[in-house]
Design a protein around this motif. Sequence first.
Motif, mmCIF file in Angstrom:
data_model
loop_
_atom_site.group_PDB
_atom_site.id
_atom_site.type_symbol
_atom_site.label_atom_id
_atom_site.label_comp_id
_atom_site.label_asym_id
_atom_site.label_seq_id
_atom_site.Cartn_x
_atom_site.Cartn_y
_atom_site.Cartn_z
ATOM 1 N N LEU A 18 0.677 -1.197 -0.086
ATOM 2 C CA LEU A 18 0.146 -0.011 0.056
ATOM 3 C C LEU A 18 0.824 1.203 -0.110
ATOM 4 N N ARG A 19 0.336 2.425 -0.625
ATOM 5 C CA ARG A 19 0.944 3.661 -0.381
ATOM 6 C C ARG A 19 0.138 4.704 0.206
ATOM 7 N N LEU A 20 0.574 5.175 1.239
ATOM 8 C CA LEU A 20 -0.068 6.314 1.814
ATOM 9 C C LEU A 20 0.562 7.524 1.360
ATOM 10 N N SER A 21 -0.349 8.867 1.409
ATOM 11 C CA SER A 21 0.205 9.839 1.112
ATOM 12 C C SER A 21 -0.548 10.971 2.054
ATOM 13 N N CYS A 22 0.339 12.135 2.292
ATOM 14 C CA CYS A 22 -0.235 12.913 3.062
ATOM 15 C C CYS A 22 0.193 14.280 2.795
ATOM 16 N N ASN A 37 11.095 21.626 8.859
ATOM 17 C CA ASN A 37 9.993 20.624 9.540
ATOM 18 C C ASN A 37 10.334 19.359 9.267
ATOM 19 N N THR A 38 9.892 18.723 9.991
ATOM 20 C CA THR A 38 9.879 17.077 9.761
ATOM 21 C C THR A 38 8.329 16.690 9.362
ATOM 22 N N MET A 39 8.313 15.684 8.365
ATOM 23 C CA MET A 39 6.913 15.147 8.450
ATOM 24 C C MET A 39 6.910 13.593 8.800
ATOM 25 N N ARG A 49 11.223 -2.662 4.623
ATOM 26 C CA ARG A 49 9.876 -2.923 3.931
ATOM 27 C C ARG A 49 8.939 -1.926 3.674
ATOM 28 N N PHE A 50 9.246 -0.621 4.468
ATOM 29 C CA PHE A 50 8.603 0.588 4.242
ATOM 30 C C PHE A 50 9.647 1.888 3.733
ATOM 31 N N THR A 51 9.150 2.564 2.909
ATOM 32 C CA THR A 51 10.039 3.577 2.386
ATOM 33 C C THR A 51 9.397 4.914 2.812
ATOM 34 N N ILE A 52 9.920 6.075 2.976
ATOM 35 C CA ILE A 52 9.207 7.184 3.333
ATOM 36 C C ILE A 52 9.871 8.223 2.237
ATOM 37 N N ASN A 60 4.669 19.893 -0.209
ATOM 38 C CA ASN A 60 4.330 19.475 1.359
ATOM 39 C C ASN A 60 3.801 18.333 1.549
ATOM 40 N N THR A 61 4.243 17.405 0.734
ATOM 41 C CA THR A 61 3.343 16.127 0.824
ATOM 42 C C THR A 61 4.730 15.137 1.415
ATOM 43 N N VAL A 62 4.172 13.947 1.908
ATOM 44 C CA VAL A 62 4.778 13.020 2.253
ATOM 45 C C VAL A 62 4.193 11.521 1.864
ATOM 46 N N PHE A 63 5.162 10.549 1.467
ATOM 47 C CA PHE A 63 4.637 9.500 1.146
ATOM 48 C C PHE A 63 5.084 8.213 1.908
ATOM 49 N N LEU A 64 4.244 7.205 2.110
ATOM 50 C CA LEU A 64 4.730 5.991 2.834
ATOM 51 C C LEU A 64 4.706 4.937 1.999
ATOM 52 N N GLN A 65 5.825 4.459 1.314
ATOM 53 C CA GLN A 65 5.369 3.022 0.605
ATOM 54 C C GLN A 65 5.519 1.847 1.454
ATOM 55 N N MET A 66 4.520 0.994 1.482
ATOM 56 C CA MET A 66 4.562 -0.204 2.460
ATOM 57 C C MET A 66 4.602 -1.355 1.776
ATOM 58 N N ASN A 67 5.418 -2.219 1.739
ATOM 59 C CA ASN A 67 5.630 -3.424 0.958
ATOM 60 C C ASN A 67 5.748 -4.655 2.054
ATOM 61 N N SER A 68 5.589 -5.786 1.632
ATOM 62 C CA SER A 68 5.704 -7.156 2.307
ATOM 63 C C SER A 68 4.862 -6.853 3.778
#
Length: 115
Positions: A18-22, A32-34, A66-69, A76-84
């Motif tokens: 799954l890939r999350l976006s914010c 800043n940090t996201m 497994r995850f990549t941010i 101003n967008t951050v993504f979280l790629q979640m594998n396995s």
Amino acid sequence: QVQLVESGGGLVQPGGSLRLSCAASGSIASINTMGWYRQAPGKQRELVAAITRGGSTNYADSVKGRFTISGDNAKNTVFLQMNSLKPDDTAIYYCVLRQVLGNYWGQGTQVTVSS
């Protein structure tokens, strides 16, 4: 004021991705940090991954490899790629923006890993 809009959660089978976006909007500081936290039922909220505007990243041991941010500073967008994905990854995932003006949280998106 800052608004965070999350997307990308859902139901996935073990081993899936799954890939999350914010996307953040409003009074965004240049430094800043996201990142993403998650909270499973009956457990405390925990850090999953974070990224600074300079690109430095930090991951929980349980998701390393497994995850990549990643981030898009211009948007101003951050993504979280979640594998396995594993059943233990099931939780509500919250986006967070940390800056000198304060800490801001998204409403959360549900991720369920189940067969």
